[in-house]
Design a protein around this motif. Sequence first.
Motif, PDB file in Angstrom:
ATOM      1  N   LYS A  61       0.832  -1.199   0.000  1.00  0.00           N
ATOM      2  CA  LYS A  61       0.000   0.000   0.000  1.00  0.00           C
ATOM      3  C   LYS A  61       0.868   1.251   0.000  1.00  0.00           C
ATOM      4  N   GLU A  62       2.034   1.148   0.609  1.00  0.00           N
ATOM      5  CA  GLU A  62       2.999   2.247   0.592  1.00  0.00           C
ATOM      6  C   GLU A  62       4.401   1.663   0.491  1.00  0.00           C
ATOM      7  N   TYR A  63       5.282   2.385  -0.142  1.00  0.00           N
ATOM      8  CA  TYR A  63       6.642   1.897  -0.329  1.00  0.00           C
ATOM      9  C   TYR A  63       7.504   2.247   0.876  1.00  0.00           C
ATOM     10  N   ARG A  64       8.270   1.265   1.328  1.00  0.00           N
ATOM     11  CA  ARG A  64       9.129   1.453   2.495  1.00  0.00           C
ATOM     12  C   ARG A  64      10.612   1.478   2.123  1.00  0.00           C
ATOM     13  N   ALA A  97       7.416  12.794  -8.716  1.00  0.00           N
ATOM     14  CA  ALA A  97       6.374  11.852  -9.102  1.00  0.00           C
ATOM     15  C   ALA A  97       5.639  12.419 -10.306  1.00  0.00           C
ATOM     16  N   LEU A  98       5.431  11.583 -11.333  1.00  0.00           N
ATOM     17  CA  LEU A  98       4.900  12.065 -12.608  1.00  0.00           C
ATOM     18  C   LEU A  98       3.571  11.439 -13.002  1.00  0.00           C
ATOM     19  N   LYS A  99       3.022  10.592 -12.157  1.00  0.00           N
ATOM     20  CA  LYS A  99       1.794   9.872 -12.522  1.00  0.00           C
ATOM     21  C   LYS A  99       0.606  10.833 -12.613  1.00  0.00           C
ATOM     22  N   PRO A 100      -0.367  10.533 -13.467  1.00  0.00           N
ATOM     23  CA  PRO A 100      -1.549  11.402 -13.557  1.00  0.00           C
ATOM     24  C   PRO A 100      -2.414  11.377 -12.295  1.00  0.00           C
ATOM     25  N   LYS A 101      -2.280  10.312 -11.490  1.00  0.00           N
ATOM     26  CA  LYS A 101      -3.017  10.226 -10.218  1.00  0.00           C
ATOM     27  C   LYS A 101      -2.284   9.250  -9.291  1.00  0.00           C
ATOM     28  N   ASP A 102      -2.716   9.195  -8.046  1.00  0.00           N
ATOM     29  CA  ASP A 102      -2.160   8.282  -7.031  1.00  0.00           C
ATOM     30  C   ASP A 102      -0.656   8.486  -6.808  1.00  0.00           C
ATOM     31  N   ASN A 103      -0.206   9.717  -6.894  1.00  0.00           N
ATOM     32  CA  ASN A 103       1.220   9.989  -6.692  1.00  0.00           C
ATOM     33  C   ASN A 103       1.653   9.854  -5.237  1.00  0.00           C
ATOM     34  N   ARG A 104       0.704   9.983  -4.329  1.00  0.00           N
ATOM     35  CA  ARG A 104       1.036   9.865  -2.910  1.00  0.00           C
ATOM     36  C   ARG A 104       1.667   8.525  -2.607  1.00  0.00           C
TER      37      ARG A 104
END
Length: 234
Positions: free
Chosen positions: A27-30, A90-97
């Motif tokens: 869900k999140e990168y560590r 971060a370059l993604k169109p969404k979900d950059n968090r």
Amino acid sequence: MIRKILIGTCILLLLIGVGITLREKPKEYRSFTELQKYERENIDYRITASHRKPEIAIMAIHGGNIEIGTGEIAADLGEKLNASTYIFEALKPKDNRKLHITSTLYDEPTAIRMAQKAKTILSLHGYHDTGRENVYIGGRNEAYKKMVKKYLKKEGFQIEEAPKHLKGTNKKNIVNRSELEQGVQLELSTKLRKSFFKDHDFAMNNRKQQTERYDAFVKALEKATLKYKQEELE
């Protein structure tokens, strides 16, 4: 009949495999190694490292579409100071968090090497607050913090000591992984960062349309850094 059973078994195994893959995706990168498994360089993210004078490294590890505005400030400040600069965008169109690796876990090799070569570090971040134009200041370098406070206040910016969760005093934090084991961490509110762009617009194609307030902020950090270098490092 046997053929149908085999086909059904294969489909079941395929679905199980897909389910395992989905469950394994964090869900999140560590760590940066973990991020690399799922994200594409120069498509989902970009790293820009400018190796210049190493005394003070300028860093924005949550730039681009995560904490918008921090990467732009780091790039301009680093160029003005001729200082080594590191930016993760971060370059993604969404979900950059999702690409947000916390400062204490940030282990991208180029960033670590730049941090270790620096005497001290200025790390730029953003936090969510649409009500106030505010800067929280943290980190372990008290002399540098003093200069940053002084020059930001001179330009009319509101600056406060960071609350506990944004203190930036952990030695594992990238901001403190320098030769002196200390740096300055700035957290800029959403409202303040929006004031740095024309029409308070965060759109990617508008981030080159910077305001006088943006220029004043960068100039204040430039003056503070030069003064700190003169008094503490030379």
